[in-house]
Design an enzyme around this catalytic site. Sequence first.
Site, mmCIF file in Angstrom:
data_model
loop_
_atom_site.group_PDB
_atom_site.id
_atom_site.type_symbol
_atom_site.label_atom_id
_atom_site.label_comp_id
_atom_site.label_asym_id
_atom_site.label_seq_id
_atom_site.Cartn_x
_atom_site.Cartn_y
_atom_site.Cartn_z
ATOM 1 N N ALA A 17 76.370 -69.218 32.019
ATOM 2 C CA ALA A 17 77.020 -68.379 31.103
ATOM 3 C C ALA A 17 77.522 -69.245 29.586
ATOM 4 O O ALA A 17 77.685 -69.906 29.021
ATOM 5 C CB ALA A 17 76.930 -66.651 30.545
ATOM 6 N N GLY A 18 78.230 -69.729 31.162
ATOM 7 C CA GLY A 18 79.552 -71.001 30.067
ATOM 8 C C GLY A 18 80.862 -70.978 30.508
ATOM 9 O O GLY A 18 81.640 -71.814 29.807
ATOM 10 N N LYS A 19 81.201 -70.290 31.598
ATOM 11 C CA LYS A 19 82.644 -69.926 31.409
ATOM 12 C C LYS A 19 83.365 -71.379 32.701
ATOM 13 O O LYS A 19 83.954 -71.308 32.085
ATOM 14 C CB LYS A 19 82.285 -68.937 33.224
ATOM 15 C CG LYS A 19 81.736 -67.798 33.341
ATOM 16 C CD LYS A 19 81.874 -66.864 34.284
ATOM 17 C CE LYS A 19 80.599 -67.725 35.092
ATOM 18 N NZ LYS A 19 79.824 -68.045 35.353
ATOM 19 N N SER A 20 82.993 -72.132 32.860
ATOM 20 C CA SER A 20 83.593 -72.972 33.370
ATOM 21 C C SER A 20 83.845 -74.205 31.898
ATOM 22 O O SER A 20 84.805 -74.741 32.142
ATOM 23 C CB SER A 20 82.666 -73.948 34.621
ATOM 24 O OG SER A 20 82.002 -73.381 35.547
ATOM 25 N N SER A 86 81.959 -62.871 39.406
ATOM 26 C CA SER A 86 82.667 -61.787 39.374
ATOM 27 C C SER A 86 81.598 -60.531 38.898
ATOM 28 O O SER A 86 81.586 -59.894 38.251
ATOM 29 C CB SER A 86 83.490 -61.590 39.219
ATOM 30 O OG SER A 86 83.904 -62.417 38.128
#
Length: 186
Positions: A17-20, A86
Amino acid sequence: MQQRPGFILWFTGMSGAGKSTLSTAVARQLAPVQRVELLDGDEVRTYLSRGLGFSRADREENVRRIGYVARVLARHEVGVITAAISPYKSSRDEVRALATQAGIPFLECYVQASLDALIARDVKGLYKKALAGEIPHFTGVSDPYEPPEAPEIIVRSDAETVEVGLERILDTLRDRGLLAPAASAA
């Protein structure tokens, strides 16, 4: 470097999704002017949660461990940025409650993208394998992902640029008094 109160900025969202990407951008923006630490889900799994699998109990334990380390750092005036799938609301709520009880500001950032976008950007082909039944317990396909009900920030990574999402995150941190003044200029 100006001391600021510690906080936890918790990125959640499905794989790819692009969290990092977003969490790294936030950390880069803040690091020159205030103490910040990035706890990336992949690195945590390698060093802190090695041996945990992908059962619900193991995923919840992984989130608890990240939350514990984040609280310890935040108590020492570190802005802690986490980036982990999470997937379960209950474990995210538990981490939030423990941070709140400790007087640590906790902000949840939900990085959201459609399944089609996640599949399109998945260079390893994990979603296609999971959809074909080749990968068991894959979040969002064969295991649940429970989206946050009321995150402080939502970034639609399939509909907006990293820069737009970054500015919205910084605005939220700024509005809460968690940014050193020099970090405000993106």
